[in-house]
Design an enzyme around this catalytic site. Structure first.
Site, mmCIF file in Angstrom:
data_model
loop_
_atom_site.group_PDB
_atom_site.id
_atom_site.type_symbol
_atom_site.label_atom_id
_atom_site.label_comp_id
_atom_site.label_asym_id
_atom_site.label_seq_id
_atom_site.Cartn_x
_atom_site.Cartn_y
_atom_site.Cartn_z
ATOM 1 C CB ALA A 54 -0.833 0.136 1.194
ATOM 2 C CB ILE A 78 -7.587 -3.967 -4.594
ATOM 3 C CG1 ILE A 78 -7.863 -3.121 -3.611
ATOM 4 C CG2 ILE A 78 -7.165 -5.393 -3.966
ATOM 5 C CD1 ILE A 78 -9.078 -3.493 -2.642
ATOM 6 C CG HIS A 85 -4.178 -9.277 -1.650
ATOM 7 N ND1 HIS A 85 -3.342 -8.220 -0.683
ATOM 8 C CD2 HIS A 85 -3.790 -10.306 -1.473
ATOM 9 C CE1 HIS A 85 -2.737 -8.968 -0.061
ATOM 10 N NE2 HIS A 85 -2.943 -10.291 -0.272
ATOM 11 C CG ASN A 121 9.008 -0.239 3.416
ATOM 12 O OD1 ASN A 121 8.321 -0.435 2.494
ATOM 13 N ND2 ASN A 121 9.331 -1.289 4.474
ATOM 14 C CB CYS A 171 -27.222 -14.780 -14.309
ATOM 15 S SG CYS A 171 -25.648 -14.390 -12.896
ATOM 16 C CB CYS A 209 -23.555 -18.987 -13.592
ATOM 17 S SG CYS A 209 -23.854 -17.305 -13.772
#
Length: 201
Positions: A10, A78, A94, A184, A122, A105
């Site tokens: 992150a 993400i 992730h 970092n 669906c 499905c």
């Protein structure tokens, strides 16, 4: 064998305005499979807030430098910022916020659909996010493992090693003989400089 592979957490997106894991506070406890199963509507409200932040964010100089040198990326994020910066070889271990799917499905829907109605058209099932939650297996773990064990250097950016995934993958890289470099803090300035020096030596 790659000369260099990048592994990001992150912290690489902090300068883009995306909160780090620590910044999420109590919210991170709700990003679990159990919470999703018990409170899917509330879960999608939380995910929408994260998604809104990610959509407003722009790739910063660290993302752009990684893309410029066409370095393979493994990311725990993400937010899709690596892909938006132009990186083409990205393993999002992730997942991402691009779509949801019907667990019955497997039909995919744009994630915006789930913010309005959490049930699939669906099969009338609760839509599943394309995000790895606490308590889930990591489908792309083997793919990531193959990459970190076949590189001369692993550049680790913006990870607190809070998750066992980060510790494990870096450990595997080290055992396979890779040199480990960690940035970092101040990634937006230090990553472009590091890569410039690395490719110009």
């Amino acid at each position: 064998m790659n000369k260099i592979v990048v592994f990001t957490g992150a912290g690489v997106s902090k300068d883009s305005g995306v909160p780090t894991f620590g910044d999420l506070g109590d919210l991170r406890q709700k990003l679990s499979r159990r919470y999703f199963n018990e409170n899917p509507e509330d879960f999608y409200k939380i995910l929408k807030k994260l998604d809104d932040t990610a959509k407003k964010a722009e790739p910063n100089p660290a993302h752009i430098a990684i893309a410029k040198y066409n370095i393979p990326v493994i990311t725990m994020n993400i937010d899709s910022l690596h892909k938006r910066a132009g990186s083409t070889n990205v393993i999002e271990i992730h997942g991402n916020l691009e779509y949801v799917y019907c667990p019955k499905c497997r039909k995919k829907y744009d994630i915006e659909i789930a913010y309005k109605n959490i049930y699939s058209k669906c099969c009338s099932e609760v839509l599943n996010p394309n995000v790895v939650l606490y308590g889930d297996m990591i489908p792309k773990y083997t793919e990531a493992l193959e990459l970190v064990t076949n590189t001369e250097m692993l550049l680790v950016i913006g990870t607190s090693f809070y998750t066992s995934t980060a510790t494990d993958l870096v450990g595997w890289a080290k055992r396979a003989g890779a040199k480990i470099e960690i940035i970092n803090q101040n990634a937006k300035e230090l990553v472009p400089k590091f890569l410039r020096d690395f490719f110009n030596k």
